[in-house]
Design a protein around this motif. Structure first.
Motif, short mmCIF file in Angstrom:
data_model
loop_
_atom_site.label_atom_id
_atom_site.label_comp_id
_atom_site.label_asym_id
_atom_site.label_seq_id
_atom_site.Cartn_x
_atom_site.Cartn_y
_atom_site.Cartn_z
N PRO A 90 5.22 -6.51 7.75
CA PRO A 90 6.65 -6.84 7.57
C PRO A 90 7.61 -5.77 8.07
O PRO A 90 8.76 -6.07 8.36
N GLY A 91 7.15 -4.51 8.17
CA GLY A 91 8.04 -3.44 8.61
C GLY A 91 7.60 -2.11 8.00
O GLY A 91 6.58 -2.04 7.31
N PHE A 120 0.80 -1.22 0.00
CA PHE A 120 0.00 0.00 0.00
C PHE A 120 0.83 1.28 0.00
O PHE A 120 2.01 1.29 0.37
N ALA A 121 0.14 2.35 -0.40
CA ALA A 121 0.72 3.69 -0.31
C ALA A 121 0.65 4.18 1.15
O ALA A 121 -0.09 3.65 1.97
N PHE A 122 1.45 5.21 1.44
CA PHE A 122 1.37 5.90 2.73
C PHE A 122 -0.08 6.30 2.97
O PHE A 122 -0.74 6.72 2.03
N PRO A 123 -0.62 6.21 4.17
CA PRO A 123 0.02 5.86 5.44
C PRO A 123 -0.12 4.37 5.80
O PRO A 123 0.21 4.00 6.92
N ASP A 124 -0.57 3.56 4.85
CA ASP A 124 -0.78 2.14 5.18
C ASP A 124 0.35 1.26 4.66
O ASP A 124 0.16 0.06 4.44
N ASN A 125 1.51 1.88 4.45
CA ASN A 125 2.59 1.16 3.78
C ASN A 125 3.42 0.27 4.71
O ASN A 125 4.47 -0.22 4.30
N GLY A 126 2.92 0.03 5.91
CA GLY A 126 3.55 -0.99 6.75
C GLY A 126 2.81 -2.31 6.67
O GLY A 126 3.24 -3.31 7.25
N ASN A 127 1.72 -2.32 5.92
CA ASN A 127 0.86 -3.52 5.84
C ASN A 127 1.04 -4.28 4.54
O ASN A 127 1.39 -3.70 3.52
N VAL A 128 0.73 -5.56 4.61
CA VAL A 128 0.55 -6.37 3.42
C VAL A 128 -0.73 -7.18 3.62
O VAL A 128 -0.92 -7.79 4.68
N ASP A 129 -1.61 -7.16 2.63
CA ASP A 129 -2.84 -7.96 2.70
C ASP A 129 -2.71 -9.16 1.77
O ASP A 129 -2.18 -9.03 0.66
N VAL A 130 -3.23 -10.30 2.20
CA VAL A 130 -3.26 -11.50 1.37
C VAL A 130 -4.71 -11.81 1.03
O VAL A 130 -5.54 -12.04 1.92
N ILE A 131 -5.01 -11.80 -0.27
CA ILE A 131 -6.37 -12.09 -0.74
C ILE A 131 -6.46 -13.55 -1.15
O ILE A 131 -5.57 -14.06 -1.83
N ASP A 132 -7.53 -14.23 -0.75
CA ASP A 132 -7.86 -15.55 -1.28
C ASP A 132 -8.74 -15.31 -2.51
O ASP A 132 -9.80 -14.68 -2.41
N VAL A 133 -8.32 -15.80 -3.67
CA VAL A 133 -9.02 -15.41 -4.90
C VAL A 133 -10.40 -16.06 -5.00
O VAL A 133 -11.29 -15.51 -5.64
#
Lengths: 404, 404
Positions: free
Chosen positions: B345-346, B321-334
């Motif tokens: 992750p950081g 994601f872009a700032f301010p959510d750029n510390g997150n990673v989302d995993v989608i189940d298709v």
């Protein structure tokens, strides 16, 4: 033929730490250079009559090494280590050989069964599995050392008999999937904890599954049935749904034709939502809609198809044939659904392998002892390589693909 | 950090043919070993702040070399030679560096433009193309020597001005495809005869194409439009049909949101017949049906998506994601079309790269100076590597893929 000078490989040099002069002289000869190279454009050609393989460079269209002593290579196949340096060659005699492409030599070799017909490598590259006729079952080895880490006998029924195993394929999640010819079953093994695999069995999937394949995304496993008309399908995303029958009538026609050679399912072409499937006994390639699992068309070709393989961009499908049409190769245009080019690479065409991005295809002509390389855009012949009764051709890019 | 000992590389040794003692001593130290290895499991991490890259081994989760002196690596990308040994790194400052992964050094480097934002490598691996803002155009180089073999200025209109070039991608048939930001055009260049490329121009494709991508089979080229709502699509199998507009309303919504970072089109996920597309400005991933080119759904995510990348088996899609959510990673189940896992992750997650068969994913967290490796089945953290402001991560398996 080999341009590789083993004396100066670092491994050998470490063995002879006092051999300063020898090592230095060998270096002066410049022999070490070929071993320091990328492996992304390497491949292996099986020479079935001589129990040897050639290591080839698909950028320069040359052979860079010949490796002998691999035993019975009739119907041999191989898989690659995830670094692309090693080929695991499965011989018909049960031999499993780890061939070092860079040093041009056998790194390790074990006799793991009496009669074997191929294998697979796990998603993470740590496990190599062999499928065996005798004794029937799947054995799993460390990819590093070839030490056995698991043995799954194909025991079925109440009498404790063991089935021949066919159609072994890798699936995501460090799983292997295989079929039991005599039992009519499909087994899925989860080797995440390799020494304690979890086996899920699908029973009564049909009579005599003779080969299997997995779709390029690793989701669907299909087994061809020798004993009846149709195929068995397992959706590995939904094992709870069990196996189901598809393509009833696959292989049936107005009249039964003699079958000169069973087609290889592993060679199925998948391009977009369609699979291109060799018809059994007929001079046709079937088009299968992979959303409905129904036949969507038929394409006339020059003989009984054996391998039906899609160019990596999916715009062409190349087909070779059983005797007596095994000197031909047909090229299908998938949009036109017709043959747009016929080629004659040589006598007894056994296999075809595309370069990773599809600009070339390598074709083995066993009885002319040669491999012919074609440009897939112009169909021009780009190179001819000499080989002893060549059969399978395998490029290292398979290491990065599911189901290869 | 580097475990590579350059003194004993065969190339260096050949330069000093009289340095017998030195060479032999170096060999005794065992330093030559790391250079003789497969390249299939190697990768490169861009360290944008320091103009350096790390060479990493994705089998052992370690860094094996650090290479400095690559210039301005903000927004840098790279492509691989077809043997997997060399990375061609495109710097923002117009520098094009050929990095030898095995020897851990820059093999060649040229300043090819004043301002560049990436490049591509031809299907046969012989040509490297760079797309330039200033002076605007595409320059094509020998992959071997980095000598320039073609220059295609992005001249348009009647006044002879040159456009910024964006969205450069390779296509089958030794073609490159790119977009002209200022001109609103898409150009397709056939470099089969590299010195005399044949250029086909698609004019009036829309206002300000800002990036482009090609589908994994190399058939469809799409350009995102900054100046209007929608995308331009060219079917490279049917250039005679011209460019057409798709996804009208893409990016539109009930209300316009501020856009913190334009999403990367190159990161589009294609799984089966669907593409998963970052919505512009919205906390959503769009699902695009690639048969109808219509929107087929929307998935809520944690922020404004930047990269939307499919796991190689197509069962998951990972999003940063872009700032301010750029510390997150989302995993989608298709299948579920929803987020099934959220990871942190950081700070400032910039990029994600799956291993070739998808068992792991490497994620760069720039402001925590680390790269985190996850198991994609269990989501367990498998390794953490230190890196200086890491951005892009690229594995050599890209060499075998169209559009990478």
């Amino acid at each position: 033929m080999s341009k590789i000078c083993r004396k100066v490989s670092p491994v050998s040099i470490k063995k002879f730490q006092l051999g300063l002069a020898t090592a230095a002289l060998a270096l002066l000869a410049g022999c070490a250079t070929p071993t320091v190279r990328g492996t992304g454009d390497l491949g292996v050609i099986i020479e079935r009559a001589t129990g040897s393989v050639q290591v080839v460079d698909s950028s320069r269209f040359v052979s860079i090494a010949s490796v002998k002593g691999l035993g019975d290579l009739s119907h041999a196949s191989l898989v690659y280590s995830r670094d692309g340096r090693y080929a695991y060659v499965f011989g018909r005699d049960g031999g499993l050989s780890k061939v070092d492409l860079l040093l041009g030599k056998i790194e390790r070799r074990v006799m793991q069964a009496g009669n074997s017909i191929g294998g697979a490598i796990s998603q993470d590259g740590t496990l190599v599995a062999a499928q065996n006729y005798a004794p029937g079952g799947v054995k799993v080895f460390s990819a590093d050392t070839l030490e056995q880490v698991a043995d799954v006998p194909s025991t079925y029924g109440s009498a404790g008999q063991r089935s021949k195993v066919v159609g072994l394929a890798d699936a995501p999640g460090n799983r292997f999937v295989w079929s039991l010819f005599d039992a009519g079953e499909i087994w899925v093994g989860d080797f995440t904890d390799a020494a304690k695999p979890k086996i899920q069995k699908f029973e009564n999937i049909g009579t005599q599954p003779y080969d299997g394949l997995i779709t390029p995304n690793g989701r669907y496993y299909m087994a061809g049935l020798f004993g009846e008309d149709g195929m068995a399908l397992v959706d590995l995303w939904h094992p709870e749904q069990g196996a189901r029958r598809i393509l009833n009538g696959y292989g049936k026609g107005e009249e039964k034709l003699p079958v000169y050679k069973m087609p290889h399912l592993r060679g199925w072409a998948v391009a977009g939502k369609y699979a291109y499937v060799p018809a059994i006994g007929r001079h046709e390639v079937l088009v299968l809609d992979m959303e409905t699992w129904q036949e969507a068309g038929r394409i006339k070709v020059a003989g009984q198809p054996v391998f039906v393989i899609a160019r990596p961009d999916g715009r062409q499908v190349w087909v070779n044939f059983a005797f007596p049409d095994n000197g031909n190769v047909d090229v299908i245009d998938v949009e036109k659904r017709s043959v747009v080019k016929q080629l004659a690479p040589g006598k007894a065409v056994l296999h075809m392998e595309f370069t990773p991005r599809g600009e070339s295809v390598w074709v083995s002509a066993r009885d002319d002892n040669r491999v012919v390389v074609y440009d897939t855009a112009s169909f021009a012949q780009r190179a001819v390589l000499a080989a002893e009764s060549p059969s399978g051709i395998f490029f290292t890019s398979r290491a990065a693909r599911i189901g290869f």
